[in-house]
Design an enzyme around this catalytic site. Structure first.
Site, mmCIF file in Angstrom:
data_model
loop_
_atom_site.group_PDB
_atom_site.id
_atom_site.type_symbol
_atom_site.label_atom_id
_atom_site.label_comp_id
_atom_site.label_asym_id
_atom_site.label_seq_id
_atom_site.Cartn_x
_atom_site.Cartn_y
_atom_site.Cartn_z
ATOM 1 N N LYS A 294 60.987 -4.666 104.421
ATOM 2 C CA LYS A 294 60.672 -4.357 103.162
ATOM 3 C C LYS A 294 59.161 -4.149 103.049
ATOM 4 O O LYS A 294 58.151 -5.008 103.357
ATOM 5 C CB LYS A 294 61.064 -5.356 102.286
ATOM 6 C CG LYS A 294 60.626 -5.169 100.799
ATOM 7 C CD LYS A 294 59.670 -6.047 100.189
ATOM 8 C CE LYS A 294 58.942 -5.772 98.943
ATOM 9 N NZ LYS A 294 58.190 -4.633 99.035
ATOM 10 N N GLU B 126 50.838 -14.629 106.955
ATOM 11 C CA GLU B 126 49.473 -14.520 107.062
ATOM 12 C C GLU B 126 49.112 -13.847 105.897
ATOM 13 O O GLU B 126 49.576 -13.168 105.172
ATOM 14 C CB GLU B 126 49.366 -13.416 108.052
ATOM 15 C CG GLU B 126 49.818 -13.625 109.822
ATOM 16 C CD GLU B 126 49.029 -14.740 110.494
ATOM 17 O OE1 GLU B 126 47.984 -15.025 109.877
ATOM 18 O OE2 GLU B 126 49.585 -15.226 111.290
ATOM 19 N N CYS C 289 42.274 -8.380 106.169
ATOM 20 C CA CYS C 289 42.305 -10.003 106.056
ATOM 21 C C CYS C 289 41.086 -10.576 106.851
ATOM 22 O O CYS C 289 40.790 -11.649 106.703
ATOM 23 C CB CYS C 289 43.588 -10.503 106.015
ATOM 24 S SG CYS C 289 44.367 -10.068 107.866
ATOM 25 N N GLU D 293 38.901 -14.185 97.973
ATOM 26 C CA GLU D 293 38.974 -13.032 98.548
ATOM 27 C C GLU D 293 39.015 -11.697 97.664
ATOM 28 O O GLU D 293 39.998 -11.861 96.642
ATOM 29 C CB GLU D 293 40.344 -13.111 99.415
ATOM 30 C CG GLU D 293 40.585 -11.808 100.198
ATOM 31 C CD GLU D 293 41.907 -11.710 101.057
ATOM 32 O OE1 GLU D 293 42.917 -12.050 100.395
ATOM 33 O OE2 GLU D 293 41.879 -11.541 102.246
#
Ligand code: TXE
Length: 483
Positions: free
Chosen positions: A178, A253, A287, A385
Protein backbone atom coordinates in the site's frame (compact mmCIF):
# COMPACT_ATOMS: atom_id res chain seq x y z
CA UNK A 1 2.22 -0.97 -21.29
CA UNK A 2 3.91 2.40 -21.74
CA UNK A 3 4.46 5.10 -19.17
CA UNK A 4 1.96 7.32 -20.97
CA UNK A 5 -0.81 4.75 -20.51
CA UNK A 6 -0.14 4.18 -16.89
CA UNK A 7 -0.21 7.84 -16.02
CA UNK A 8 -3.82 7.92 -17.17
CA UNK A 9 -5.04 5.34 -14.72
CA UNK A 10 -2.85 3.37 -12.33
CA UNK A 11 -4.80 0.33 -11.18
CA UNK A 12 -4.57 -2.16 -8.38
CA UNK A 13 -2.79 -5.45 -8.92
CA UNK A 14 -4.81 -8.14 -7.19
CA UNK A 15 -4.10 -11.83 -7.75
CA UNK A 16 -2.22 -11.12 -10.98
CA UNK A 17 -4.97 -8.96 -12.50
CA UNK A 18 -5.16 -5.21 -12.94
CA UNK A 19 -8.28 -4.04 -11.19
CA UNK A 20 -10.14 -0.74 -11.22
CA UNK A 21 -10.99 0.98 -7.95
CA UNK A 22 -14.27 1.82 -6.31
CA UNK A 23 -13.34 5.50 -6.53
CA UNK A 24 -10.69 7.57 -8.30
CA UNK A 25 -7.99 9.85 -6.92
CA UNK A 26 -5.50 12.19 -8.56
CA UNK A 27 -1.88 13.06 -7.95
CA UNK A 28 -0.54 16.39 -9.14
CA UNK A 29 2.89 17.77 -9.90
CA UNK A 30 4.12 19.85 -6.92
CA UNK A 31 6.31 21.88 -9.31
CA UNK A 32 3.27 22.78 -11.43
CA UNK A 33 -0.03 22.07 -9.76
CA UNK A 34 -1.93 22.49 -13.06
CA UNK A 35 -0.50 19.16 -14.20
CA UNK A 36 -2.24 15.94 -13.18
CA UNK A 37 0.35 13.17 -12.98
CA UNK A 38 -2.06 10.30 -12.39
CA UNK A 39 -5.72 9.52 -12.04
CA UNK A 40 -5.60 6.38 -10.01
CA UNK A 41 -7.86 3.67 -8.69
CA UNK A 42 -8.61 3.83 -4.97
CA UNK A 43 -9.38 0.58 -3.21
CA UNK A 44 -11.89 -0.04 -0.46
CA UNK A 45 -11.88 -2.58 2.33
CA UNK A 46 -13.25 -5.38 0.10
CA UNK A 47 -10.57 -4.99 -2.54
CA UNK A 48 -7.88 -4.87 0.12
CA UNK A 49 -9.25 -8.11 1.58
CA UNK A 50 -9.18 -9.71 -1.87
CA UNK A 51 -5.51 -8.76 -2.19
CA UNK A 52 -4.73 -10.17 1.25
CA UNK A 53 -6.51 -13.44 0.42
CA UNK A 54 -4.65 -13.66 -2.89
CA UNK A 55 -1.35 -13.24 -1.03
CA UNK A 56 -2.37 -15.87 1.51
CA UNK A 57 -3.38 -18.32 -1.23
CA UNK A 58 -0.10 -17.78 -3.09
CA UNK A 59 2.01 -18.32 0.03
CA UNK A 60 2.25 -22.15 0.27
CA UNK A 61 3.64 -22.44 -3.25
CA UNK A 62 5.88 -19.35 -3.23
CA UNK A 63 7.35 -20.01 0.21
CA UNK A 64 8.68 -23.32 -1.16
CA UNK A 65 9.87 -21.91 -4.50
CA UNK A 66 13.55 -22.32 -5.28
CA UNK A 67 15.94 -19.53 -4.30
CA UNK A 68 17.05 -19.43 -7.94
CA UNK A 69 13.53 -18.61 -9.07
CA UNK A 70 13.27 -15.74 -6.58
CA UNK A 71 16.73 -14.50 -7.49
CA UNK A 72 15.88 -14.47 -11.19
CA UNK A 73 12.70 -12.43 -10.65
CA UNK A 74 14.42 -9.90 -8.38
CA UNK A 75 17.38 -9.59 -10.72
CA UNK A 76 15.06 -8.89 -13.65
CA UNK A 77 13.21 -6.19 -11.69
CA UNK A 78 16.53 -4.60 -10.69
CA UNK A 79 17.81 -4.64 -14.27
CA UNK A 80 14.69 -2.95 -15.62
CA UNK A 81 14.76 -0.25 -12.94
CA UNK A 82 18.40 0.48 -13.75
CA UNK A 83 17.77 0.49 -17.51
CA UNK A 84 14.81 2.88 -17.12
CA UNK A 85 16.22 5.10 -14.36
CA UNK A 86 16.09 8.31 -16.40
CA UNK A 87 12.47 7.88 -17.48
CA UNK A 88 11.29 6.68 -14.05
CA UNK A 89 13.43 9.27 -12.27
CA UNK A 90 11.63 11.98 -14.26
CA UNK A 91 8.27 10.49 -13.25
CA UNK A 92 9.38 10.49 -9.61
CA UNK A 93 10.46 14.13 -9.84
CA UNK A 94 7.14 15.07 -11.43
CA UNK A 95 5.07 13.35 -8.79
CA UNK A 96 7.10 13.87 -5.58
CA UNK A 97 9.07 17.01 -6.45
CA UNK A 98 12.67 16.04 -5.77
CA UNK A 99 15.14 17.29 -8.38
CA UNK A 100 15.78 15.20 -11.48
CA UNK A 101 19.27 14.02 -10.39
CA UNK A 102 17.77 13.04 -7.02
CA UNK A 103 14.90 11.22 -8.76
CA UNK A 104 17.17 9.34 -11.15
CA UNK A 105 19.52 8.47 -8.29
CA UNK A 106 16.65 7.08 -6.25
CA UNK A 107 15.39 4.81 -9.05
CA UNK A 108 18.94 3.53 -9.60
CA UNK A 109 19.17 2.80 -5.90
CA UNK A 110 15.89 0.89 -6.02
CA UNK A 111 17.36 -1.17 -8.87
CA UNK A 112 20.50 -1.90 -6.86
CA UNK A 113 18.39 -2.97 -3.89
CA UNK A 114 16.52 -5.55 -6.00
CA UNK A 115 19.85 -6.81 -7.38
CA UNK A 116 21.30 -7.06 -3.88
CA UNK A 117 18.35 -9.12 -2.64
CA UNK A 118 18.52 -11.31 -5.76
CA UNK A 119 21.91 -12.34 -4.36
CA UNK A 120 20.56 -12.65 -0.81
CA UNK A 121 17.88 -15.10 -2.01
CA UNK A 122 20.76 -17.48 -2.75
CA UNK A 123 22.41 -16.90 0.62
CA UNK A 124 19.65 -17.82 3.09
CA UNK A 125 21.63 -19.35 5.91
CA UNK A 126 21.06 -21.54 8.93
CA UNK A 127 23.18 -23.25 11.57
CA UNK A 128 24.03 -26.79 12.44
CA UNK A 129 24.67 -27.09 16.17
CA UNK A 130 25.80 -29.66 18.68
CA UNK A 131 23.09 -30.89 21.03
CA UNK A 132 23.50 -31.29 24.77
CA UNK A 133 22.12 -34.81 24.26
CA UNK A 134 24.11 -37.71 22.87
CA UNK A 135 23.30 -38.64 19.29
CA UNK A 136 21.03 -35.65 18.72
CA UNK A 137 21.67 -33.12 16.01
CA UNK A 138 20.24 -29.59 16.07
CA UNK A 139 19.73 -27.29 13.15
CA UNK A 140 18.40 -23.75 12.94
CA UNK A 141 16.76 -22.74 9.67
CA UNK A 142 14.99 -19.64 8.41
CA UNK A 143 11.51 -19.69 6.91
CA UNK A 144 9.31 -16.93 5.49
CA UNK A 145 7.07 -15.04 7.95
CA UNK A 146 4.10 -15.27 5.58
CA UNK A 147 1.93 -12.52 4.14
CA UNK A 148 3.64 -9.15 4.57
CA UNK A 149 1.74 -5.86 4.52
CA UNK A 150 3.96 -3.03 3.29
CA UNK A 151 2.86 0.51 4.09
CA UNK A 152 5.07 3.18 2.55
CA UNK A 153 5.39 6.99 2.71
CA UNK A 154 5.65 9.43 -0.18
CA UNK A 155 9.17 10.80 0.30
CA UNK A 156 11.09 7.89 -1.34
CA UNK A 157 8.40 6.36 -3.57
CA UNK A 158 10.79 3.91 -5.29
CA UNK A 159 13.55 3.26 -2.75
CA UNK A 160 11.47 2.62 0.38
CA UNK A 161 9.03 0.20 -1.31
CA UNK A 162 12.08 -1.47 -2.91
CA UNK A 163 13.86 -2.03 0.38
CA UNK A 164 10.72 -3.64 1.82
CA UNK A 165 9.38 -5.58 -1.21
CA UNK A 166 12.74 -6.99 -2.35
CA UNK A 167 13.66 -8.76 0.92
CA UNK A 168 10.06 -9.86 1.46
CA UNK A 169 10.08 -11.68 -1.90
CA UNK A 170 13.70 -12.85 -1.61
CA UNK A 171 12.94 -14.77 1.59
CA UNK A 172 9.76 -16.37 0.18
CA UNK A 173 7.00 -14.15 1.56
CA UNK A 174 4.01 -12.83 -0.35
CA UNK A 175 3.22 -9.12 -0.36
CA UNK A 176 0.38 -6.62 -0.25
CA UNK A 177 1.85 -3.18 -0.95
CA UNK A 178 0.00 0.00 0.00
CA UNK A 179 1.81 3.13 -1.20
CA UNK A 180 1.22 6.69 0.01
CA UNK A 181 -1.64 8.50 -1.67
CA UNK A 182 0.56 11.28 -3.05
CA UNK A 183 2.64 8.97 -5.28
CA UNK A 184 0.40 6.43 -7.05
CA UNK A 185 2.13 6.75 -10.45
CA UNK A 186 5.50 5.78 -8.95
CA UNK A 187 3.92 2.88 -7.06
CA UNK A 188 2.19 1.71 -10.22
CA UNK A 189 5.39 1.95 -12.28
CA UNK A 190 7.21 -0.23 -9.77
CA UNK A 191 4.30 -2.69 -9.52
CA UNK A 192 4.07 -2.94 -13.29
CA UNK A 193 7.74 -3.93 -13.52
CA UNK A 194 7.31 -6.46 -10.70
CA UNK A 195 4.22 -7.89 -12.44
CA UNK A 196 6.32 -8.87 -15.48
CA UNK A 197 9.10 -10.58 -13.54
CA UNK A 198 7.65 -14.07 -13.59
CA UNK A 199 6.11 -14.15 -10.10
CA UNK A 200 3.04 -16.38 -9.76
CA UNK A 201 -0.31 -14.56 -9.42
CA UNK A 202 -0.96 -13.29 -5.89
CA UNK A 203 2.68 -13.25 -4.76
CA UNK A 204 2.80 -9.48 -5.14
CA UNK A 205 -0.30 -7.26 -4.90
CA UNK A 206 -0.74 -3.51 -5.07
CA UNK A 207 -3.65 -1.68 -3.44
CA UNK A 208 -3.83 2.10 -3.47
CA UNK A 209 -6.03 4.20 -1.26
CA UNK A 210 -6.32 5.81 2.13
CA UNK A 211 -4.39 4.86 5.23
CA UNK A 212 -7.62 4.80 7.20
CA UNK A 213 -9.29 2.21 4.96
CA UNK A 214 -6.67 0.29 2.96
CA UNK A 215 -3.83 0.67 5.49
CA UNK A 216 -5.98 -0.12 8.49
CA UNK A 217 -7.43 -3.22 6.80
CA UNK A 218 -3.89 -4.52 6.33
CA UNK A 219 -3.02 -3.74 9.93
CA UNK A 220 -6.10 -5.48 11.35
CA UNK A 221 -6.41 -8.48 9.03
CA UNK A 222 -5.62 -11.83 10.68
CA UNK A 223 -4.10 -13.22 7.45
CA UNK A 224 -1.39 -10.52 7.41
CA UNK A 225 1.48 -12.02 9.41
CA UNK A 226 3.89 -9.08 9.36
CA UNK A 227 3.74 -5.33 8.75
CA UNK A 228 6.56 -3.09 7.62
CA UNK A 229 5.76 0.61 7.92
CA UNK A 230 7.62 3.86 7.25
CA UNK A 231 5.89 7.13 8.04
CA UNK A 232 4.96 9.42 10.88
CA UNK A 233 5.24 8.66 14.60
CA UNK A 234 1.48 8.91 15.41
CA UNK A 235 0.54 6.51 12.58
CA UNK A 236 3.37 4.18 13.52
CA UNK A 237 2.21 4.09 17.13
CA UNK A 238 -1.35 3.26 16.11
CA UNK A 239 -0.11 0.47 13.86
CA UNK A 240 2.10 -0.91 16.62
CA UNK A 241 -0.77 -1.11 19.09
CA UNK A 242 -3.17 -2.75 16.67
CA UNK A 243 -0.61 -5.17 15.22
CA UNK A 244 0.82 -6.30 18.55
CA UNK A 245 -2.69 -6.78 19.95
CA UNK A 246 -3.17 -9.53 17.37
CA UNK A 247 0.49 -10.64 17.66
CA UNK A 248 1.55 -9.72 14.12
CA UNK A 249 5.23 -9.06 13.57
CA UNK A 250 5.82 -5.35 13.08
CA UNK A 251 8.66 -3.12 11.97
CA UNK A 252 8.39 0.68 12.09
CA UNK A 253 10.63 3.41 10.70
CA UNK A 254 9.40 6.81 11.80
CA UNK A 255 10.72 10.28 12.35
CA UNK A 256 14.05 11.83 13.14
CA UNK A 257 15.43 15.05 14.60
CA UNK A 258 18.94 14.31 13.53
CA UNK A 259 21.88 16.31 14.86
CA UNK A 260 24.97 17.31 12.92
CA UNK A 261 27.70 18.37 15.34
CA UNK A 262 30.32 20.77 13.97
CA UNK A 263 33.44 21.11 16.09
CA UNK A 264 35.89 24.01 15.83
CA UNK A 265 38.58 21.71 14.42
CA UNK A 266 36.38 20.55 11.50
CA UNK A 267 37.27 21.17 7.87
CA UNK A 268 35.07 24.27 7.66
CA UNK A 269 33.89 24.06 4.04
CA UNK A 270 33.31 20.32 4.34
CA UNK A 271 31.12 20.95 7.41
CA UNK A 272 29.11 23.60 5.54
CA UNK A 273 28.60 21.17 2.65
CA UNK A 274 27.45 18.43 5.06
CA UNK A 275 24.97 20.83 6.68
CA UNK A 276 23.65 22.13 3.37
CA UNK A 277 23.18 18.70 1.84
CA UNK A 278 21.89 17.03 4.98
CA UNK A 279 19.39 19.73 5.90
CA UNK A 280 18.04 20.96 2.58
CA UNK A 281 18.55 18.49 -0.26
CA UNK A 282 15.43 16.51 -1.18
CA UNK A 283 13.70 19.62 0.23
CA UNK A 284 14.51 18.36 3.73
CA UNK A 285 11.90 15.61 3.28
CA UNK A 286 14.07 12.80 4.56
CA UNK A 287 13.85 11.04 7.90
CA UNK A 288 17.66 11.25 7.98
CA UNK A 289 17.76 15.04 7.33
CA UNK A 290 19.90 17.07 9.74
CA UNK A 291 17.51 19.50 11.36
CA UNK A 292 19.70 20.37 14.38
CA UNK A 293 23.09 21.85 13.55
CA UNK A 294 25.03 21.82 16.81
CA UNK A 295 28.01 24.12 16.39
CA UNK A 296 30.91 24.70 18.76
CA UNK A 297 30.96 28.30 20.02
CA UNK A 298 34.40 29.13 18.54
CA UNK A 299 33.13 28.68 14.96
CA UNK A 300 29.42 29.34 15.53
CA UNK A 301 29.14 32.82 14.05
CA UNK A 302 31.38 32.08 11.06
CA UNK A 303 29.40 28.88 10.38
CA UNK A 304 26.05 30.66 10.48
CA UNK A 305 27.30 33.47 8.22
CA UNK A 306 28.72 31.05 5.64
CA UNK A 307 25.68 28.75 5.66
CA UNK A 308 23.42 31.76 5.20
CA UNK A 309 25.52 32.80 2.20
CA UNK A 310 25.08 29.32 0.68
CA UNK A 311 21.31 29.37 1.34
CA UNK A 312 20.92 32.76 -0.33
CA UNK A 313 22.48 31.24 -3.47
CA UNK A 314 20.57 27.92 -3.35
CA UNK A 315 18.50 27.49 -6.51
CA UNK A 316 14.90 26.58 -5.65
CA UNK A 317 12.51 25.77 -8.47
CA UNK A 318 10.81 23.31 -10.80
CA UNK A 319 12.15 19.83 -10.06
CA UNK A 320 12.76 19.03 -13.73
CA UNK A 321 14.65 22.24 -14.52
CA UNK A 322 18.38 21.85 -15.05
CA UNK A 323 20.53 23.35 -12.28
CA UNK A 324 17.78 23.38 -9.64
CA UNK A 325 19.19 22.35 -6.27
CA UNK A 326 15.98 22.18 -4.25
CA UNK A 327 12.58 21.24 -5.61
CA UNK A 328 9.17 22.17 -4.19
CA UNK A 329 7.56 20.81 -1.03
CA UNK A 330 5.46 17.72 -1.77
CA UNK A 331 1.99 19.24 -1.28
CA UNK A 332 0.03 22.17 0.12
CA UNK A 333 -0.52 20.47 3.49
CA UNK A 334 3.17 19.84 4.04
CA UNK A 335 4.02 23.39 2.93
CA UNK A 336 1.49 24.79 5.42
CA UNK A 337 3.02 22.63 8.14
CA UNK A 338 6.54 23.88 7.33
CA UNK A 339 5.41 27.52 7.34
CA UNK A 340 3.54 26.96 10.60
CA UNK A 341 6.81 25.76 12.18
CA UNK A 342 8.56 28.87 10.88
CA UNK A 343 5.89 30.93 12.64
CA UNK A 344 6.20 28.88 15.84
CA UNK A 345 9.98 29.37 15.79
CA UNK A 346 9.58 33.16 15.49
CA UNK A 347 6.93 33.25 18.24
CA UNK A 348 9.06 31.19 20.61
CA UNK A 349 11.96 33.61 20.17
CA UNK A 350 14.25 31.66 17.84
CA UNK A 351 16.41 34.08 15.86
CA UNK A 352 15.59 34.09 12.16
CA UNK A 353 18.68 33.85 9.95
CA UNK A 354 17.28 33.14 6.49
CA UNK A 355 14.29 31.97 4.46
CA UNK A 356 11.13 30.17 5.46
CA UNK A 357 8.98 32.07 2.99
CA UNK A 358 6.58 30.97 0.29
CA UNK A 359 8.17 31.52 -3.14
CA UNK A 360 6.63 32.39 -6.50
CA UNK A 361 8.05 30.66 -9.56
CA UNK A 362 6.98 30.75 -13.25
CA UNK A 363 4.85 27.64 -12.65
CA UNK A 364 2.39 27.43 -9.74
CA UNK A 365 3.91 25.06 -7.16
CA UNK A 366 4.57 24.47 -3.47
CA UNK A 367 7.80 26.43 -3.27
CA UNK A 368 9.50 27.81 -0.17
CA UNK A 369 12.92 29.19 0.61
CA UNK A 370 15.21 27.09 2.84
CA UNK A 371 14.85 28.26 6.43
CA UNK A 372 17.55 28.67 9.08
CA UNK A 373 17.06 29.72 12.72
CA UNK A 374 19.24 30.08 15.80
CA UNK A 375 17.38 28.17 18.46
CA UNK A 376 17.59 27.01 22.04
CA UNK A 377 17.19 23.32 22.91
CA UNK A 378 13.70 23.84 24.37
CA UNK A 379 12.28 25.43 21.20
CA UNK A 380 9.81 23.24 19.35
CA UNK A 381 11.80 23.74 16.15
CA UNK A 382 14.70 22.01 17.91
CA UNK A 383 12.55 19.16 19.23
CA UNK A 384 9.88 18.23 16.68
CA UNK A 385 10.29 16.79 13.20
CA UNK A 386 9.27 19.43 10.63
CA UNK A 387 9.97 17.29 7.55
CA UNK A 388 10.84 20.21 5.32
CA UNK A 389 13.75 22.53 4.46
CA UNK A 390 13.86 24.01 7.95
CA UNK A 391 16.93 23.69 10.19
CA UNK A 392 18.15 25.32 13.36
CA UNK A 393 21.57 25.97 14.84
CA UNK A 394 22.26 25.24 18.51
CA UNK A 395 25.40 26.70 20.13
CA UNK A 396 27.60 24.25 22.05
CA UNK A 397 30.35 25.23 24.53
CA UNK A 398 32.54 22.25 23.70
CA UNK A 399 32.44 18.63 22.52
CA UNK A 400 30.84 17.25 25.71
CA UNK A 401 28.09 19.87 25.55
CA UNK A 402 27.55 19.12 21.84
CA UNK A 403 27.17 15.39 22.54
CA UNK A 404 24.67 16.07 25.33
CA UNK A 405 22.64 18.30 23.00
CA UNK A 406 22.82 15.70 20.22
CA UNK A 407 21.31 13.06 22.52
CA UNK A 408 18.71 15.42 24.03
CA UNK A 409 15.84 14.26 21.79
CA UNK A 410 13.18 11.56 21.84
CA UNK A 411 14.40 10.47 18.39
CA UNK A 412 17.42 8.33 17.58
CA UNK A 413 17.74 7.69 13.86
CA UNK A 414 21.13 9.10 12.91
CA UNK A 415 23.73 11.59 14.10
CA UNK A 416 26.71 13.18 12.38
CA UNK A 417 29.87 14.90 13.48
CA UNK A 418 32.32 17.06 11.53
CA UNK A 419 35.73 17.00 13.17
CA UNK A 420 39.39 16.25 12.47
CA UNK A 421 39.80 14.78 15.95
CA UNK A 422 39.96 11.01 15.89
CA UNK A 423 39.32 10.98 19.62
CA UNK A 424 36.07 12.93 19.34
CA UNK A 425 34.95 11.06 16.23
CA UNK A 426 35.43 7.69 17.94
CA UNK A 427 33.80 8.86 21.17
CA UNK A 428 30.82 10.24 19.24
CA UNK A 429 30.37 7.01 17.27
CA UNK A 430 30.15 5.09 20.55
CA UNK A 431 28.01 7.53 22.56
CA UNK A 432 25.49 8.94 20.09
CA UNK A 433 22.15 7.29 20.98
CA UNK A 434 21.16 6.47 17.42
CA UNK A 435 21.07 3.65 14.89
CA UNK A 436 23.48 5.29 12.41
CA UNK A 437 26.45 7.65 12.81
CA UNK A 438 28.26 9.70 10.18
CA UNK A 439 31.70 11.28 10.51
CA UNK A 440 32.48 14.12 8.08
CA UNK A 441 29.46 13.09 5.98
CA UNK A 442 25.89 14.41 5.77
CA UNK A 443 23.43 12.61 8.05
CA UNK A 444 21.30 11.83 4.99
CA UNK A 445 22.59 9.52 2.28
CA UNK A 446 23.08 5.88 3.19
CA UNK A 447 24.28 2.74 1.41
CA UNK A 448 21.74 0.19 0.26
CA UNK A 449 23.50 -2.97 1.48
CA UNK A 450 23.93 -2.24 5.20
CA UNK A 451 21.41 -1.96 8.07
CA UNK A 452 19.15 1.09 8.21
CA UNK A 453 17.19 2.09 11.29
CA UNK A 454 17.22 3.88 14.61
CA UNK A 455 16.57 3.79 18.33
CA UNK A 456 14.19 5.51 20.75
CA UNK A 457 11.04 6.92 19.05
CA UNK A 458 12.53 6.63 15.55
CA UNK A 459 12.20 2.91 15.02
CA UNK A 460 10.68 -0.26 16.32
CA UNK A 461 11.58 -3.82 15.47
CA UNK A 462 14.55 -5.21 13.63
CA UNK A 463 16.60 -3.29 11.06
CA UNK A 464 15.82 -2.85 7.40
CA UNK A 465 18.24 -3.36 4.48
CA UNK A 466 21.31 -5.47 3.98
CA UNK A 467 21.40 -9.03 5.25
CA UNK A 468 19.92 -7.82 8.56
CA UNK A 469 16.57 -7.62 6.74
CA UNK A 470 16.40 -11.42 7.20
CA UNK A 471 15.58 -10.83 10.89
CA UNK A 472 12.23 -9.33 9.97
CA UNK A 473 11.31 -11.21 6.83
CA UNK A 474 12.08 -14.68 8.18
CA UNK A 475 11.23 -16.68 11.24
CA UNK A 476 13.64 -19.14 12.78
CA UNK A 477 12.88 -22.85 13.17
CA UNK A 478 14.94 -25.14 15.42
CA UNK A 479 15.09 -28.77 14.34
CA UNK A 480 16.14 -31.76 16.51
CA UNK A 481 16.99 -35.14 15.06
CA UNK A 482 18.26 -38.36 16.58
CA UNK A 483 21.10 -39.16 14.21
O1 TXE B 1 2.38 10.18 7.02
P1 TXE B 1 1.54 8.96 7.56
P2 TXE B 1 1.96 11.30 5.94
C1 TXE B 1 5.94 12.57 8.70
C2 TXE B 1 6.15 13.99 8.26
C3 TXE B 1 4.88 14.32 7.55
C4 TXE B 1 3.87 13.53 8.34
C5 TXE B 1 2.61 13.18 7.62
O2 TXE B 1 6.30 14.80 9.39
O3 TXE B 1 4.60 15.68 7.61
O4 TXE B 1 4.55 12.35 8.68
O5 TXE B 1 2.90 12.48 6.40
C6 TXE B 1 -0.44 5.18 5.79
N1 TXE B 1 -3.20 2.46 9.15
N2 TXE B 1 6.58 11.61 7.84
O6 TXE B 1 0.55 11.72 6.10
O7 TXE B 1 0.15 9.36 7.87
C7 TXE B 1 -0.49 6.32 4.78
O8 TXE B 1 -1.57 6.17 3.87
C8 TXE B 1 -2.32 2.06 8.22
C9 TXE B 1 7.89 11.25 8.21
O9 TXE B 1 2.35 10.79 4.60
O10 TXE B 1 2.34 8.34 8.65
C10 TXE B 1 0.87 6.21 4.13
O11 TXE B 1 0.89 5.16 3.18
N3 TXE B 1 -1.67 2.89 7.41
C11 TXE B 1 8.35 10.00 7.56
C12 TXE B 1 1.77 5.85 5.32
O12 TXE B 1 0.88 5.27 6.29
C13 TXE B 1 -1.89 4.21 7.54
C14 TXE B 1 7.94 9.81 6.14
C15 TXE B 1 2.48 7.06 5.95
O13 TXE B 1 1.48 8.01 6.29
C16 TXE B 1 -2.80 4.70 8.50
C17 TXE B 1 6.58 10.25 5.89
C18 TXE B 1 -3.47 3.77 9.34
N4 TXE B 1 -4.34 4.14 10.28
C19 TXE B 1 5.96 11.14 6.72
N5 TXE B 1 -2.82 6.06 8.40
C20 TXE B 1 9.82 9.78 7.76
N6 TXE B 1 10.40 10.28 8.85
O14 TXE B 1 10.45 9.14 6.93
C21 TXE B 1 -1.96 6.40 7.42
N7 TXE B 1 -1.41 5.28 6.89
Amino acid sequence: MKLGDMQQNPRHLINGRWDIGTTTGVSTNPSDTREVVAEYARADRNQTELAIRAAADALPHWSHSTPQRRADALDQIGSELLARKDELGALLSREEGKTLPEGVGEVARAGQIFKFFAGEALRVQGELMASVRAGVQVDVTREPVGVVGIIAPWNFPFAIPAWKIAPALAYGNTVVFKPAELVPACAWALAEIISRSGLPAGVFNLVMGSGREVGQTLVDHPLVNALSFTGSVPTGERILQAATARRAKVQLEMGGKNPLVVLADADFEQAIECALQGSYFSTGQRCTASSRLIVEAKVHDAFVARLRQRLEALKVGHALERGIEMGPVVDAGQLDQNLAYVEIARNEGAEHVWGGERLERPTPGHYMSPALFLARPEHRIAREEVFGPVACVLRADDYEHALALANDTPFGLCAGICTTSLKHAMHFKRHAEVGMTMVNLPTAGVDFHVPFGGRKDSSHGSREQGRYAAEFYTTVKTGYMLA
